[in-house]
Design an enzyme around this catalytic site. Structure first.
Site, PDB file in Angstrom:
ATOM      1  N   HIS A  99     -10.622   3.605   1.934  1.00 25.50           N
ATOM      2  CA  HIS A  99     -10.152   2.459   2.387  1.00 25.50           C
ATOM      3  C   HIS A  99     -10.833   2.006   4.130  1.00 25.50           C
ATOM      4  CE1 HIS A  99      -7.079   4.864   0.329  1.00 25.50           C
ATOM      5  NE2 HIS A  99      -6.525   5.722   1.239  1.00 25.50           N
ATOM      6  N   HIS A 126      -4.127   3.950  -3.345  1.00 26.61           N
ATOM      7  CA  HIS A 126      -4.916   5.242  -4.135  1.00 26.61           C
ATOM      8  C   HIS A 126      -4.809   5.084  -6.033  1.00 26.61           C
ATOM      9  CE1 HIS A 126      -3.237   6.827  -0.245  1.00 26.61           C
ATOM     10  NE2 HIS A 126      -4.525   7.176  -0.354  1.00 26.61           N
TER      11      HIS A 126
END
Lengths: 293, 293
Positions: free
Chosen positions: B56, B179
């Site tokens: 991320h 995700h």
């Protein structure tokens, strides 16, 4: 083609509306597609203008601000700005000390050093140096820097709607430009460690980077490569330079001169001396590069 | 899979070597995969620890530094850090005033507000506020923010080697997590103007953002979307908020909480008041967010 756009023909103008809304410290001339410092022209300061095709963001509009560019001319995607744009930008930033176009160079194509030229020439202009001095520094950075880029994938130009070139799943392109130009070689996909060698070796062969001042090492993403991979690549590049006995005095890692959604990276080295380090470290306050302010 | 990596299992640890080489103001505990401020622990200061799965970036390691996090725990890609990592980070930043884990919340998943929590709680901790005050501010930001994300493409997790989900060329996923979680709806690909409505409308329905203080509007890229598109989206979001009579007092546009190479974006709104604006504007000096220093 999957993009966050409306009509392909409106991408640049609508993106500039967003730049204007997001950055009150900038002014956007929508007629001419020029991004300017809101406080331009600054009397007595050399005006620094850059520009080029869009699709390389944050280059150049994201580098307008204190300590870097006074204006950026935004061409259509991968299309040079027209003379009218450059004239409008020049008039908009002319503070009486002359205006320098940082992209006067011809010859080799840039995939990295442009950002360093704009930062260092911009710092010199901000300090009130003369047009001659600013231009000399731009040439010095251009002459002392070398870049090599690679692509894992093509980019897709909005108005074309499909990838510029095909690159098989097991191949990559070495020595690319930032518009999907063919590279020097198309080679089998390799590990990051080997890719770093393929980028750093030709750079070191082409220019002498040894010396006490060390280098600025810049690992740049082409737009579609995540930061986690760019830092991994930076580790490999840093290790190679260590082996070659070249100290890294400054670095930059991130997506700064891109090719839309292309996956890949470029490595740029700039030979440093005290003067260049001071100008690199000088305060800069732009949307994409900001420190010391 | 085309990525700038060596072995998939080494992506996180090798990327952290790059972070360490690039940022001398940070310290990396490679055993525990924790990124810390080099000057941690700071006596008398609340320590702020965050963390999560890698992939991320720049979240969370890129937000370690003055005015934001004291440490970030880096899990494997899309995998939570283990308790040992959090313990090591907590010990590493404990200056005697308590340690706050900014990610204690459960419930809705974050696709944007985390960055705002970390900035604002970090500013409060930097100013020497107490653990209770810092925690209250984190809750206030979390409670006053809403996000909505969308994906044009899946991401590819290095250890999986193929896209997490299939998304046809003419469809997009709305209401995603970071995700590759399934979203709320899979809908036909639309223009940016309509996508902005699909993101902003549910946010405005879920929380009251009207009021004098205005909002912070954050358009975040998921990793694979070029900046030119994010600014275009920001223009659309800004225009929608204008129509709704909601003033935008602050903004943030860029790739800050990503999902590897996923193309797409998220929109986050945070209701502001004078206190939150002051903390947002406070100096921050991290690899990914930097101003006022």
């Amino acid at each position: 083609m999957k993009k966050l756009i409306n009509a392909p023909a409106d991408v640049v103008s609508e993106s500039l509306l967003g730049v204007e809304a997001a950055h009150p410290e900038l002014r956007v001339d929508h007629t001419n597609k020029v991004v300017l410092r809101a406080d331009a022209p600054r009397p007595g300061k050399v005006g620094l203008v850059s520009g080029g095709g869009s699709g390389h963001e944050p280059l150049h509009g994201g580098f307008v601000g204190q300590g870097m560019l006074d204006a950026a001319c935004c061409g259509e995607v991968f299309t040079s700005p027209v003379p009218d744009q450059i004239l409008a930008a020049t008039k908009g930033v002319d503070g009486g000390a002359g205006v320098q176009d940082s992209l006067y160079t011809v010859g080799r194509r840039g995939v990295g050093a442009t950002v360093l030229v704009e930062k260092i020439a911009g710092a010199a202009a901000e300090q009130g140096r003369s047009l001659t001095e600013v231009a000399d520094l731009a040439r010095k950075v251009n002459g002392g820097a070398r870049s090599m880029g690679m692509a894992l994938t093509s980019c897709t130009v909005p108005q074309a709607g499909s990838p510029t070139f095909d690159l098989p799943e097991d191949e990559m392109e070495l020595g690319i430009g930032i518009h999907g130009e063919p590279g020097r070689h198309r080679v089998p996909l390799a590990a990051a460690k080997e890719i770093a060698e393929m980028l750093v070796d030709p750079i070191l062969e082409d220019h002498e980077f040894a010396g006490e001042g060390g280098v600025l090492a810049f690992v740049n993403g082409m737009g579609g490569t995540p930061l986690i991979e760019l830092y991994l690549m930076y580790h490999e590049v840093h290790a190679l330079l260590g082996k070659a006995g070249i100290p890294v005095a400054r670095n930059l890692v991130g997506n700064y001169i891109t090719s839309l959604d292309m996956a890949g990276c470029s490595v740029t080295l700039l030979k440093l001396d005290d003067e260049l380090v001071r100008l690199w470290d000088a305060p800069v306050n732009t949307p994409a590069l900001r420190w010391g302010t």
